[in-house]
Scaffold this active site. Structure first.
Site, PDB file in Angstrom:
ATOM      1  N   ASP A   1       0.432  -5.379   7.013  1.00 23.02           N
ATOM      2  CA  ASP A   1       0.598  -6.441   8.012  1.00 23.02           C
ATOM      3  C   ASP A   1      -0.606  -6.499   8.949  1.00 23.02           C
ATOM      4  OD1 ASP A   1       2.455  -8.433   9.385  1.00 23.02           O
ATOM      5  OD2 ASP A   1       1.848  -7.122  11.031  1.00 23.02           O
TER       6      ASP A   1
ATOM      7  N   TYR B   1      -6.135  -8.614  15.573  1.00 19.14           N
ATOM      8  CA  TYR B   1      -6.226  -7.154  15.540  1.00 19.14           C
ATOM      9  C   TYR B   1      -7.677  -6.687  15.354  1.00 19.14           C
ATOM     10  CZ  TYR B   1      -1.149  -7.495  14.698  1.00 19.14           C
ATOM     11  OH  TYR B   1       0.184  -7.799  14.765  1.00 19.14           O
TER      12      TYR B   1
ATOM     13  N   LYS C   1      -2.434 -13.318  10.283  1.00 22.31           N
ATOM     14  CA  LYS C   1      -1.838 -14.266  11.234  1.00 22.31           C
ATOM     15  C   LYS C   1      -2.919 -15.054  11.959  1.00 22.31           C
ATOM     16  CE  LYS C   1       1.581 -10.651  12.222  1.00 22.31           C
ATOM     17  NZ  LYS C   1       0.788  -9.392  12.229  1.00 22.31           N
TER      18      LYS C   1
ATOM     19  N   HIS D   1       1.018 -16.821  14.854  1.00 25.21           N
ATOM     20  CA  HIS D   1       1.307 -15.572  15.573  1.00 25.21           C
ATOM     21  C   HIS D   1       2.327 -15.756  16.712  1.00 25.21           C
ATOM     22  CE1 HIS D   1      -0.801 -11.441  16.089  1.00 25.21           C
ATOM     23  NE2 HIS D   1       0.431 -11.371  16.548  1.00 25.21           N
TER      24      HIS D   1
ATOM     25  N   LYS E   1       3.771   1.197  12.312  1.00 25.41           N
ATOM     26  CA  LYS E   1       2.330   1.465  12.312  1.00 25.41           C
ATOM     27  C   LYS E   1       2.053   2.952  12.526  1.00 25.41           C
ATOM     28  CE  LYS E   1      -1.494   2.117  15.032  1.00 25.41           C
ATOM     29  NZ  LYS E   1      -1.747   2.696  16.355  1.00 25.41           N
TER      30      LYS E   1
HETATM   31  P1  NAD Z   1       5.663   0.799  16.212  1.00 28.42           P
HETATM   32  O1  NAD Z   1       7.031   0.586  16.694  1.00 28.42           O
HETATM   33  O2  NAD Z   1       5.401   0.762  14.752  1.00 28.42           O
HETATM   34  O3  NAD Z   1       5.187   2.175  16.820  1.00 28.42           O
HETATM   35  C1  NAD Z   1       3.906   2.652  16.613  1.00 28.42           C
HETATM   36  C2  NAD Z   1       3.768   3.944  17.401  1.00 28.42           C
HETATM   37  O4  NAD Z   1       4.677   4.915  16.865  1.00 28.42           O
HETATM   38  C3  NAD Z   1       2.379   4.501  17.244  1.00 28.42           C
HETATM   39  O5  NAD Z   1       1.996   5.045  18.492  1.00 28.42           O
HETATM   40  C4  NAD Z   1       2.522   5.603  16.217  1.00 28.42           C
HETATM   41  O6  NAD Z   1       1.644   6.642  16.440  1.00 28.42           O
HETATM   42  C5  NAD Z   1       3.955   6.054  16.430  1.00 28.42           C
HETATM   43  N1  NAD Z   1       4.542   6.516  15.160  1.00 28.42           N
HETATM   44  C6  NAD Z   1       4.525   5.872  13.974  1.00 28.42           C
HETATM   45  N2  NAD Z   1       5.177   6.590  13.046  1.00 28.42           N
HETATM   46  C7  NAD Z   1       5.604   7.725  13.670  1.00 28.42           C
HETATM   47  C8  NAD Z   1       6.324   8.861  13.235  1.00 28.42           C
HETATM   48  N3  NAD Z   1       6.758   8.978  11.982  1.00 28.42           N
HETATM   49  N4  NAD Z   1       6.603   9.824  14.153  1.00 28.42           N
HETATM   50  C9  NAD Z   1       6.189   9.706  15.432  1.00 28.42           C
HETATM   51  N5  NAD Z   1       5.496   8.655  15.897  1.00 28.42           N
HETATM   52  C10 NAD Z   1       5.200   7.669  15.022  1.00 28.42           C
HETATM   53  O7  NAD Z   1       4.712  -0.222  17.022  1.00 28.42           O
HETATM   54  P2  NAD Z   1       3.648  -1.358  16.758  1.00 28.42           P
HETATM   55  O8  NAD Z   1       2.386  -0.848  16.194  1.00 28.42           O
HETATM   56  O9  NAD Z   1       3.606  -2.079  18.032  1.00 28.42           O
HETATM   57  O10 NAD Z   1       4.346  -2.331  15.699  1.00 28.42           O
HETATM   58  C11 NAD Z   1       4.202  -2.191  14.299  1.00 28.42           C
HETATM   59  C12 NAD Z   1       3.429  -3.351  13.709  1.00 28.42           C
HETATM   60  O11 NAD Z   1       4.071  -4.597  14.024  1.00 28.42           O
HETATM   61  C13 NAD Z   1       2.027  -3.539  14.287  1.00 28.42           C
HETATM   62  O12 NAD Z   1       1.112  -2.588  13.819  1.00 28.42           O
HETATM   63  C14 NAD Z   1       1.729  -4.945  13.854  1.00 28.42           C
HETATM   64  O13 NAD Z   1       1.363  -4.974  12.489  1.00 28.42           O
HETATM   65  C15 NAD Z   1       3.094  -5.617  14.078  1.00 28.42           C
HETATM   66  N6  NAD Z   1       3.189  -6.302  15.400  1.00 28.42           N
HETATM   67  C16 NAD Z   1       3.297  -7.659  15.415  1.00 28.42           C
HETATM   68  C17 NAD Z   1       3.389  -8.333  16.620  1.00 28.42           C
HETATM   69  C18 NAD Z   1       3.535  -9.825  16.619  1.00 28.42           C
HETATM   70  O14 NAD Z   1       3.451 -10.438  17.677  1.00 28.42           O
HETATM   71  N7  NAD Z   1       3.751 -10.437  15.482  1.00 28.42           N
HETATM   72  C19 NAD Z   1       3.368  -7.633  17.838  1.00 28.42           C
HETATM   73  C20 NAD Z   1       3.259  -6.239  17.801  1.00 28.42           C
HETATM   74  C21 NAD Z   1       3.187  -5.582  16.585  1.00 28.42           C
END
Ligand code: NAD
Length: 276
Positions: free
Chosen positions: A46, A51, A76, A109, A231
């Site tokens: 994704d 980004y 996006k 987006h 992520k």
């Molecule tokens: P997330 O909820 O995936 O959390 C990521 C955080 O959790 C990071 O700090 C990571 O180090 C930690 N983490 C991940 N796996 C872990 C594990 N197994 N144990 C402990 N910690 C862990 O947050 P995110 O990155 O905000 O969201 C995921 C994805 O969603 C983004 O990378 C992006 O691709 C998408 N996104 C889209 C929008 C949008 O507006 N469409 C907005 C935000 C994010």
């Protein structure tokens, strides 16, 4: 996409249910993160123009031995390129950076209702799909009124709506609206950027099942029929997250997790967000 669950989109295509998110992944490490995600089993990546890592993302996809048609790539359109002509031009820029022949899914987006350009933008995405440069088209952060308007004015229903969704913000009403329209719901910030790990309910289930808190939360998304895109840049966490596919939560555990709604939003409100 063998050996992992897929979801059927309303255009007849299928996508992996679980993917790897790329927000906040620096471009210099993006190719490595894509490679590690593919090695862990992920087949959905994704990305997004904003980004700043489409170059590295595309390089990771081009350099792997895994056939292109076994990987599902999302990107996006950012807010400053809404409008028909601007969106088409900006898509070309994304494709130049990615270095790919097509993307599997292209999303608007944010709706930015105050600018009132999302219907014109949607018409550009319809055109890109007709031209074959994008296989499926969808939206992100759209509320029911925005979705209904797209459909009324163009007759084309988005394949997917990517929204903030985690146990503290389960988005029950918006999910139901997506379901009624045949739109797949995809959860962004599925781990609440980590804040859900502190929940005693999550920790209790994790301890009992010998799983991690992240796996329990990801499994909750999967068992709710949601697509989910956690992520991480760390190979061991990518593997841990992918292994949530092997977990099983009981009806009681699902009910307990479904009860964690606190309305806690980590990101902006789509009704007012208009950052360029
Ligand atoms: P997330 O909820 O995936 O959390 C990521 C955080 O959790 C990071 O700090 C990571 O180090 C930690 N983490 C991940 N796996 C872990 C594990 N197994 N144990 C402990 N910690 C862990 O947050 P995110 O990155 O905000 O969201 C995921 C994805 O969603 C983004 O990378 C992006 O691709 C998408 N996104 C889209 C929008 C949008 O507006 N469409 C907005 C935000 C994010």
């Amino acid at each position: 996409m063998a050996n992992q669950p897929t979801l059927r989109l309303n255009d007849g295509r299928r996508m992996p249910q679980m993917g790897a998110g790329m927000w906040m992944v620096p471009d210099e490490v993006a190719a490595r993160v894509v490679t590690d995600a593919l090695d862990a089993g992920f087949r959905l990546i994704d990305g997004a123009a904003v980004y700043g890592n489409e170059k590295g993302l595309g390089r990771g996809i081009r350099e792997t031995d895994i056939p292109r048609d076994e990987i599902f790539v999302t990107t996006k359109l950012w807010n400053d390129a809404q409008g028909y002509d601007a969106a088409l031009a900006r898509f070309d820029e994304s494709m130049d950076r990615l270095g790919l022949d097509y993307v599997d899914l292209y999303l608007i987006h944010w709706p930015m209702p105050s600018r009132d350009l999302y219907v014109e933008t949607w018409k550009a995405l319809i055109r890109l799909r007709e031209d074959g440069r994008v296989r499926s088209i969808g939206v992100s952060n759209f509320h029911p009124a925005h979705l209904d308007r797209l459909i009324t004015e163009t007759g084309v229903t988005p394949a997917l709506n990517q929204i903030e969704l985690h146990p503290s913000l389960p988005q029950v009403d918006l999910r139901a609206h997506n379901d009624r329209l045949g739109i797949v719901t995809q959860s962004w910030t599925p781990l609440g950027q980590g804040h859900v790990f502190a929940s005693p309910v999550v920790l209790d289930i994790a301890t009992r099942l010998g799983a991690s808190a992240a796996q329990v939360v990801l499994r909750w998304h999967l068992q709710n029929g949601l697509s989910v895109i956690p992520k991480s840049t760390r190979p061991e966490r990518l593997r841990e997250n992918f292994a949530a596919l092997d977990l099983e939560l009981s009806d009681e555990d699902m009910a307990a997790l479904n009860g964690l709604d606190s309305g806690h939003r980590t990101g902006p409100d789509p009704e007012t967000f208009a950052l360029m």
